[in-house]
Design an enzyme around this catalytic site. Structure first.
Site, PDB file in Angstrom:
ATOM      1  N   HIS A 289      27.430  97.729  43.556  1.00  0.00           N
ATOM      2  CA  HIS A 289      28.347  97.305  44.611  1.00  0.00           C
ATOM      3  C   HIS A 289      29.035  98.530  45.197  1.00  0.00           C
ATOM      4  O   HIS A 289      29.930  99.099  44.562  1.00  0.00           O
ATOM      5  CB  HIS A 289      29.404  96.350  44.052  1.00  0.00           C
ATOM      6  CG  HIS A 289      28.890  94.981  43.761  1.00  0.00           C
ATOM      7  ND1 HIS A 289      29.337  94.218  42.699  1.00  0.00           N
ATOM      8  CD2 HIS A 289      27.962  94.224  44.398  1.00  0.00           C
ATOM      9  CE1 HIS A 289      28.719  93.048  42.708  1.00  0.00           C
ATOM     10  NE2 HIS A 289      27.871  93.035  43.716  1.00  0.00           N
ATOM     11  N   TYR A 456      31.394 100.371  39.941  1.00  0.00           N
ATOM     12  CA  TYR A 456      31.071 100.364  38.512  1.00  0.00           C
ATOM     13  C   TYR A 456      30.233  99.148  38.099  1.00  0.00           C
ATOM     14  O   TYR A 456      30.360  98.653  36.983  1.00  0.00           O
ATOM     15  CB  TYR A 456      32.353 100.411  37.651  1.00  0.00           C
ATOM     16  CG  TYR A 456      33.467 101.226  38.234  1.00  0.00           C
ATOM     17  CD1 TYR A 456      33.323 102.601  38.445  1.00  0.00           C
ATOM     18  CD2 TYR A 456      34.677 100.643  38.592  1.00  0.00           C
ATOM     19  CE1 TYR A 456      34.340 103.363  38.988  1.00  0.00           C
ATOM     20  CE2 TYR A 456      35.710 101.386  39.141  1.00  0.00           C
ATOM     21  CZ  TYR A 456      35.533 102.744  39.346  1.00  0.00           C
ATOM     22  OH  TYR A 456      36.553 103.492  39.886  1.00  0.00           O
ATOM     23  N   HIS A 457      29.324  98.708  38.988  1.00  0.00           N
ATOM     24  CA  HIS A 457      28.525  97.517  38.699  1.00  0.00           C
ATOM     25  C   HIS A 457      27.024  97.780  38.781  1.00  0.00           C
ATOM     26  O   HIS A 457      26.294  97.055  39.451  1.00  0.00           O
ATOM     27  CB  HIS A 457      28.889  96.392  39.681  1.00  0.00           C
ATOM     28  CG  HIS A 457      30.301  95.925  39.586  1.00  0.00           C
ATOM     29  ND1 HIS A 457      30.915  95.197  40.587  1.00  0.00           N
ATOM     30  CD2 HIS A 457      31.229  96.072  38.604  1.00  0.00           C
ATOM     31  CE1 HIS A 457      32.161  94.921  40.231  1.00  0.00           C
ATOM     32  NE2 HIS A 457      32.373  95.443  39.035  1.00  0.00           N
ATOM     33  N   PRO A 458      26.489  98.797  38.091  1.00  0.00           N
ATOM     34  CA  PRO A 458      25.042  99.026  38.153  1.00  0.00           C
ATOM     35  C   PRO A 458      24.279  97.911  37.444  1.00  0.00           C
ATOM     36  O   PRO A 458      24.687  97.441  36.375  1.00  0.00           O
ATOM     37  CB  PRO A 458      24.871 100.370  37.430  1.00  0.00           C
ATOM     38  CG  PRO A 458      26.022 100.431  36.479  1.00  0.00           C
ATOM     39  CD  PRO A 458      27.166  99.767  37.194  1.00  0.00           C
TER      40      PRO A 458
END
Length: 519
Positions: A289, A456-458
């Site tokens: 994101h 921080y949403h891999p």
């Protein structure tokens, strides 16, 4: 000898260790490369950014991003018990039901919304009790935040002035609208999966937990995974299991471990001198994101002064006050174009000077309004930098590499500026600190290329379909699964911690062969 070896004690690994060890007849080993979650900054919600670039952070950096004019981006990931659930903003969002239904429609059988909702409910202990939308009695507390900064109240009022409805529950019937986020906190403190799941289970005699031990590869005997190789105090050691190895190391590290074990794109592995064992597109399909924010200075009280003795006493004695803030206290979900069947942008309202990817010093009172692209079409890749397990992987997100993402970025920034310009919030603006030069498309895109950072949403580097089957078993290998955010076929519309916990809850049933939970 163990029955199950779980690599990575993060959001998924702690859940799996707790659930699998409920059976006293199985022996479970949980391996974590980082230390225990014993730093005060882990548990005090407002202090999470102090963990960046410490021993609790994998501290990754992207490759030069073509869509960001060659800039590299800081990619923090939790490296401790609880993983990134010990270092995140604690926002509890499940995503949109269309996310899961689209997974199932593309071949991920058993992952439609009606399939996964029971696992969200199983995990949850919601402050309002059980309902059609929420669970009660689960390990994970979901509560309202105990810090309500007036700057966030002003944002919500301004968003409503701009025509966006108030939404009391983003995990209820509708996702659209603005409101306060619910958090994985208990008595004002962080409740990571290490706290919620692992701590109650850790005294079980059939559960072993190793910290400070880095897995270096999966051990294969022909087509079967039989254990893992680890670096323990500088010495190489082999740990064996009879049933399964489960990788729960996250969207960067799980593919790295597979590739180090000979599972990946055969030509790329061979070029590094690794004998290919299973040819799979491991590391491809990386999604995230992208986050775009504006920051304004203010004369109102922000989190700049949160660390006072009085506020510390409030936290310690009453579990409330500014130190319980998760930073992104409120926000919402928006559709920025006609014809969309679900939100494409999320906003987080932060009563603080959060800038320079969270690494910049807070020197003044400020507020940060950040927009997130919820359904990016750009795709990146994780590859090996070296055959040394200690080498950090190459991570290229390819942010803003598609015309669709660039157009959404421009609309997202325009949405933020429109809300900030409403009377309820504009009265708090003393000066601009970090803003686009104008609201023209060209200036907004230039700003996006310069200031974009990760939220921080891999996800999606070991996706269901290309790399694992719907039961999360790695294609071509017996006794090896991946259970973490990397198995998502596409990133969900919202913060990814709750979905990762759900994935682990469902994986525990898949591994045990249990009957699927029902609504």
């Amino acid at each position: 000898m163990y029955d199950y070896i779980i690599v990575g004690a993060g959001s998924a690994g702690c859940v799996l260790a707790a659930r699998l060890s409920e059976d006293p007849d199985v022996r479970v080993l949980l391996i974590e490369a980082g230390p225990a979650d014993d730093a005060q900054e882990i548990h005090v919600p407002a202090a999470f950014a102090k963990l960046f670039r410490t021993k609790y952070d994998w501290d990754y950096l992207s490759e030069p991003e073509p869509g960001l004019e060659g800039r590299r981006r800081y990619l923090p990931r939790g490296r401790m018990l609880g993983g990134s659930s010990s270092m995140n903003a604690m926002i509890y969002i499940r995503g949109n039901r269309r996310d899961y239904d689209s997974w199932a429609a593309a071949g991920a059988d058993g992952w439609a919304w009606n399939d996964v909702l029971p696992y969200f409910l199983r995990s949850e202990n919601h402050h309002a009790g059980a309902s059609a939308w929420h669970g009660a009695g689960g390990p994970l507390p979901v509560n309202p935040g105990r810090s309500r900064n007036p700057l966030v109240d002003a944002f919500l009022a301004a968003a409503q002035e701009a025509g966006h409805p108030f939404n009391p529950d983003f995990n209820g019937p509708e996702q659209d609208g603005v409101g306060y986020y619910e958090l994985t906190q208990h008595d004002g403190l962080r409740c990571s999966t290490a706290v919620a799941y692992l701590r109650p289970a850790i005294e079980r005699p059939n559960l072993s937990v190793l910290t400070g031990v880095q897995c270096t590869r999966v051990l294969l005997d022909g087509e079967r995974a039989v254990g893992v190789e680890v670096d323990r105090d500088g010495a190489t050691q082999e740990l064996r299991c009879e049933r399964e190895v489960v990788l729960s190391a996250g969207a960067y590290n799980s593919p790295q471990l597979l590739m180090l074990s000979g599972i990946g794109v055969a030509d790329e592995l061979a070029a590094l001198g690794i004998t290919p064992k299973v040819n799979l597109p491991v590391g491809e399909n990386l999604q995230d994101h992208p986050h775009l924010a504006v920051v304004h200075l203010t004369d109102a009280e922000s989190l700049l002064t949160a660390e006072t003795p009085e506020n510390l006493r409030l936290l310690e004695t009453e579990g409330r006050g500014p130190l319980t803030s998760n930073a992104g206290e409120g926000g919402g979900f928006f559709r920025t174009a006609d014809g969309l069947d679900a939100p494409d942008v999320q906003i987080h309202a932060v009563p603080a000077m959060f800038h320079q990817e969270g690494l910049g010093a807070a020197t003044d009172h400020a507020f940060h309004i950040g927009a997130v692209l919820l359904a990016p079409t750009s795709r990146g890749k994780v590859t090996l930098r070296s055959t040394l397990p200690s080498a950090k992987p190459r991570i290229l997100h390819n942010y803003l590499s598609t015309a669709e993402d660039r157009a959404t970025a421009v609309r997202a920034l325009r949405l933020v500026m429109e809300i900030v310009g409403q009377p309820a919030l504009s009265k708090y603006r003393r000066a601009d600190f970090l803003t686009p030069q104008s609201d023209s498309d060209a200036d907004l895109l230039a700003y996006a290329r310069r200031e974009l950072q990760t939220l921080y949403h891999p996800t999606s580097t070991c996706a269901i379909g290309p790399v694992v089957d719907p039961e999360l078993r790695v294609h071509g290998v017996v006794g090896l699964r991946v259970v973490d955010a990397s198995v998502m076929p596409t990133v969900v519309r919202g913060n990814t911690n709750a979905p990762t916990i759900m994935i682990a809850e469902r994986a525990a049933d898949l591994i045990r062969g249990a009957v699927p939970a029902d609504v």
